[in-house]
Write a protein that holds these residues in place. Structure first.
Motif, PDB file in Angstrom:
ATOM      1  N   ALA A  99      19.979 -18.148   6.561  1.00 39.34           N
ATOM      2  CA  ALA A  99      18.692 -18.769   6.238  1.00 39.34           C
ATOM      3  C   ALA A  99      18.233 -18.314   4.852  1.00 39.34           C
ATOM      4  O   ALA A  99      17.810 -19.137   4.027  1.00 39.34           O
ATOM      5  CB  ALA A  99      17.651 -18.418   7.298  1.00 39.34           C
ATOM      6  N   GLU A 100      18.336 -17.031   4.583  1.00 40.51           N
ATOM      7  CA  GLU A 100      17.951 -16.516   3.264  1.00 40.51           C
ATOM      8  C   GLU A 100      18.860 -17.054   2.165  1.00 40.51           C
ATOM      9  O   GLU A 100      18.395 -17.385   1.080  1.00 40.51           O
ATOM     10  CB  GLU A 100      17.988 -14.996   3.261  1.00 40.51           C
ATOM     11  N   MET A 101      20.163 -17.140   2.447  1.00 44.80           N
ATOM     12  CA  MET A 101      21.128 -17.598   1.443  1.00 44.80           C
ATOM     13  C   MET A 101      20.870 -19.020   0.981  1.00 44.80           C
ATOM     14  O   MET A 101      21.266 -19.393  -0.122  1.00 44.80           O
ATOM     15  CB  MET A 101      22.551 -17.528   2.006  1.00 44.80           C
ATOM     16  N   VAL A 102      20.252 -19.820   1.832  1.00 40.14           N
ATOM     17  CA  VAL A 102      20.043 -21.230   1.482  1.00 40.14           C
ATOM     18  C   VAL A 102      18.579 -21.551   1.189  1.00 40.14           C
ATOM     19  O   VAL A 102      18.190 -22.711   1.168  1.00 40.14           O
ATOM     20  CB  VAL A 102      20.615 -22.185   2.552  1.00 40.14           C
ATOM     21  N   GLY A 103      17.779 -20.524   0.940  1.00 43.00           N
ATOM     22  CA  GLY A 103      16.433 -20.772   0.462  1.00 43.00           C
ATOM     23  C   GLY A 103      15.312 -20.650   1.466  1.00 43.00           C
ATOM     24  O   GLY A 103      14.159 -20.907   1.132  1.00 43.00           O
ATOM     25  N   TYR A 104      15.610 -20.261   2.694  1.00 43.20           N
ATOM     26  CA  TYR A 104      14.561 -20.056   3.701  1.00 43.20           C
ATOM     27  C   TYR A 104      14.282 -18.559   3.783  1.00 43.20           C
ATOM     28  O   TYR A 104      14.738 -17.877   4.686  1.00 43.20           O
ATOM     29  CB  TYR A 104      15.000 -20.603   5.061  1.00 43.20           C
ATOM     30  N   HIS A 105      13.507 -18.050   2.818  1.00 42.25           N
ATOM     31  CA  HIS A 105      13.331 -16.609   2.663  1.00 42.25           C
ATOM     32  C   HIS A 105      12.303 -15.999   3.596  1.00 42.25           C
ATOM     33  O   HIS A 105      12.346 -14.814   3.859  1.00 42.25           O
ATOM     34  CB  HIS A 105      12.955 -16.281   1.217  1.00 42.25           C
ATOM     35  N   HIS A 106      11.361 -16.765   4.062  1.00 43.02           N
ATOM     36  CA  HIS A 106      10.234 -16.161   4.764  1.00 43.02           C
ATOM     37  C   HIS A 106      10.314 -16.237   6.275  1.00 43.02           C
ATOM     38  O   HIS A 106       9.717 -15.417   6.955  1.00 43.02           O
ATOM     39  CB  HIS A 106       8.921 -16.788   4.283  1.00 43.02           C
ATOM     40  N   ASP A 107      11.037 -17.197   6.807  1.00 41.88           N
ATOM     41  CA  ASP A 107      11.018 -17.351   8.256  1.00 41.88           C
ATOM     42  C   ASP A 107      12.299 -18.020   8.755  1.00 41.88           C
ATOM     43  O   ASP A 107      12.469 -19.231   8.613  1.00 41.88           O
ATOM     44  CB  ASP A 107       9.795 -18.181   8.670  1.00 41.88           C
ATOM     45  N   PRO A 108      13.213 -17.234   9.343  1.00 41.42           N
ATOM     46  CA  PRO A 108      14.445 -17.814   9.880  1.00 41.42           C
ATOM     47  C   PRO A 108      14.175 -18.851  10.976  1.00 41.42           C
ATOM     48  O   PRO A 108      14.982 -19.743  11.199  1.00 41.42           O
ATOM     49  CB  PRO A 108      15.208 -16.617  10.448  1.00 41.42           C
ATOM     50  N   LEU A 109      13.038 -18.739  11.655  1.00 43.49           N
ATOM     51  CA  LEU A 109      12.704 -19.712  12.687  1.00 43.49           C
ATOM     52  C   LEU A 109      12.470 -21.096  12.085  1.00 43.49           C
ATOM     53  O   LEU A 109      12.894 -22.103  12.653  1.00 43.49           O
ATOM     54  CB  LEU A 109      11.467 -19.255  13.466  1.00 43.49           C
ATOM     55  N   ILE A 110      11.840 -21.146  10.915  1.00 43.57           N
ATOM     56  CA  ILE A 110      11.652 -22.430  10.232  1.00 43.57           C
ATOM     57  C   ILE A 110      13.017 -23.012   9.873  1.00 43.57           C
ATOM     58  O   ILE A 110      13.255 -24.206  10.030  1.00 43.57           O
ATOM     59  CB  ILE A 110      10.760 -22.264   8.987  1.00 43.57           C
ATOM     60  N   PHE A 111      13.930 -22.164   9.398  1.00 40.95           N
ATOM     61  CA  PHE A 111      15.287 -22.613   9.105  1.00 40.95           C
ATOM     62  C   PHE A 111      15.953 -23.177  10.359  1.00 40.95           C
ATOM     63  O   PHE A 111      16.536 -24.260  10.321  1.00 40.95           O
ATOM     64  CB  PHE A 111      16.126 -21.463   8.545  1.00 40.95           C
ATOM     65  N   SER A 112      15.861 -22.457  11.463  1.00 42.39           N
ATOM     66  CA  SER A 112      16.507 -22.910  12.700  1.00 42.39           C
ATOM     67  C   SER A 112      15.966 -24.257  13.156  1.00 42.39           C
ATOM     68  O   SER A 112      16.720 -25.120  13.592  1.00 42.39           O
ATOM     69  CB  SER A 112      16.340 -21.873  13.808  1.00 42.39           C
ATOM     70  N   ARG A 113      14.657 -24.425  13.051  1.00 40.38           N
ATOM     71  CA  ARG A 113      14.051 -25.711  13.433  1.00 40.38           C
ATOM     72  C   ARG A 113      14.511 -26.832  12.512  1.00 40.38           C
ATOM     73  O   ARG A 113      14.829 -27.930  12.970  1.00 40.38           O
ATOM     74  CB  ARG A 113      12.533 -25.610  13.410  1.00 40.38           C
ATOM     75  N   ALA A 114      14.538 -26.558  11.209  1.00 39.55           N
ATOM     76  CA  ALA A 114      14.988 -27.565  10.245  1.00 39.55           C
ATOM     77  C   ALA A 114      16.458 -27.915  10.492  1.00 39.55           C
ATOM     78  O   ALA A 114      16.842 -29.088  10.445  1.00 39.55           O
ATOM     79  CB  ALA A 114      14.790 -27.058   8.819  1.00 39.55           C
ATOM     80  N   PHE A 115      17.258 -26.906  10.767  1.00 37.90           N
ATOM     81  CA  PHE A 115      18.678 -27.124  11.033  1.00 37.90           C
ATOM     82  C   PHE A 115      18.857 -27.988  12.276  1.00 37.90           C
ATOM     83  O   PHE A 115      19.644 -28.934  12.278  1.00 37.90           O
ATOM     84  CB  PHE A 115      19.399 -25.781  11.207  1.00 37.90           C
ATOM     85  N   LYS A 116      18.110 -27.686  13.319  1.00 37.85           N
ATOM     86  CA  LYS A 116      18.222 -28.449  14.566  1.00 37.85           C
ATOM     87  C   LYS A 116      17.799 -29.902  14.352  1.00 37.85           C
ATOM     88  O   LYS A 116      18.431 -30.824  14.868  1.00 37.85           O
ATOM     89  CB  LYS A 116      17.403 -27.806  15.676  1.00 37.85           C
ATOM     90  N   ARG A 117      16.734 -30.115  13.584  1.00 39.68           N
ATOM     91  CA  ARG A 117      16.316 -31.499  13.293  1.00 39.68           C
ATOM     92  C   ARG A 117      17.388 -32.229  12.493  1.00 39.68           C
ATOM     93  O   ARG A 117      17.622 -33.414  12.696  1.00 39.68           O
ATOM     94  CB  ARG A 117      15.000 -31.511  12.509  1.00 39.68           C
ATOM     95  N   HIS A 118      18.044 -31.529  11.607  1.00 39.81           N
ATOM     96  CA  HIS A 118      19.046 -32.148  10.730  1.00 39.81           C
ATOM     97  C   HIS A 118      20.350 -32.467  11.467  1.00 39.81           C
ATOM     98  O   HIS A 118      20.921 -33.539  11.287  1.00 39.81           O
ATOM     99  CB  HIS A 118      19.321 -31.234   9.541  1.00 39.81           C
ATOM    100  N   PHE A 119      20.834 -31.526  12.274  1.00 33.31           N
ATOM    101  CA  PHE A 119      22.141 -31.670  12.920  1.00 33.31           C
ATOM    102  C   PHE A 119      22.071 -31.945  14.421  1.00 33.31           C
ATOM    103  O   PHE A 119      23.114 -32.069  15.070  1.00 33.31           O
ATOM    104  CB  PHE A 119      22.986 -30.407  12.691  1.00 33.31           C
ATOM    105  N   ASN A 120      20.874 -31.994  14.975  1.00 29.30           N
ATOM    106  CA  ASN A 120      20.691 -32.207  16.418  1.00 29.30           C
ATOM    107  C   ASN A 120      21.319 -31.107  17.272  1.00 29.30           C
ATOM    108  O   ASN A 120      21.739 -31.350  18.398  1.00 29.30           O
ATOM    109  CB  ASN A 120      21.203 -33.582  16.861  1.00 29.30           C
ATOM    110  N   MET A 121      21.427 -29.931  16.698  1.00 22.77           N
ATOM    111  CA  MET A 121      21.857 -28.747  17.447  1.00 22.77           C
ATOM    112  C   MET A 121      21.424 -27.523  16.655  1.00 22.77           C
ATOM    113  O   MET A 121      21.246 -27.612  15.437  1.00 22.77           O
ATOM    114  CB  MET A 121      23.368 -28.734  17.697  1.00 22.77           C
ATOM    115  N   ASN A 122      21.246 -26.418  17.352  1.00 23.87           N
ATOM    116  CA  ASN A 122      20.803 -25.228  16.636  1.00 23.87           C
ATOM    117  C   ASN A 122      21.980 -24.584  15.900  1.00 23.87           C
ATOM    118  O   ASN A 122      23.142 -24.924  16.156  1.00 23.87           O
ATOM    119  CB  ASN A 122      20.059 -24.260  17.569  1.00 23.87           C
ATOM    120  N   PRO A 123      21.705 -23.679  14.968  1.00 27.59           N
ATOM    121  CA  PRO A 123      22.784 -23.080  14.177  1.00 27.59           C
ATOM    122  C   PRO A 123      23.865 -22.387  15.013  1.00 27.59           C
ATOM    123  O   PRO A 123      25.051 -22.466  14.678  1.00 27.59           O
ATOM    124  CB  PRO A 123      22.053 -22.072  13.277  1.00 27.59           C
TER     125      PRO A 123
END
Length: 141
Positions: A99-123
């Motif tokens: 999450a940090e490596m791709v620009g989600y520095h403050h909240d890995p949960l926001i990354f996980s939610r964005a990832f799930k919306r994008h790929f229809n599955m969690n990381p």
């Protein structure tokens, strides 16, 4: 199994690295693309991208719509999700680190939610499915 293999083959083929250098594309847009490709890891905004290309935010938006049929913000999101997917497949880095490596520095949960919306599955699900397919691909026959 065949569906996952097909999905893996598609993911492996598309998307390719996010660059576009056709001569008819506005050079300012090429600068914006280069800036995004080099800085997606950081907390960049559309305003920073427009500033780097020396154009207004609205001009950047209009030209991205014209050439790529997407907004700069969505393009940046796709770029980050692409790189996250590659890290999940090819490394064992923890998800919070990716999450940090791709620009989600403050909240890995926001990354996980964005990832799930994008790929229809969690990381984690994505890693389990596609890293297995990738390891099967690299085994000698």
């Amino acid at each position: 199994q065949y569906v996952f293999e097909l999905l893996y083959d598609l993911q492996k083929t598309f998307p390719k690295k996010f660059t576009y250098t056709e001569p008819e594309v506005d050079p300012k847009v090429q600068i914006a693309l280069q800036f995004m490709n080099q800085n997606y890891k950081h907390a960049i905004s559309v305003n920073k991208i427009a500033d780097a290309a020396n154009v207004s935010r609205s001009y950047l938006y209009k030209t991205f719509r014209k050439y790529f049929n997407t907004s700069p913000k969505d393009y940046l999101h796709h770029l980050r999700m692409y790189h996250a997917s590659q890290h999940l497949i090819h490394t064992q880095e923890p998800i919070y680190a990716i999450a940090e490596m791709v620009g989600y520095h403050h909240d890995p949960l926001i990354f996980s939610r964005a990832f799930k919306r994008h790929f229809n599955m969690n990381p984690s699900e994505y890693r389990n499915i596609y890293s297995k397919l990738h390891s099967d691909d690299t085994k000698p026959s």
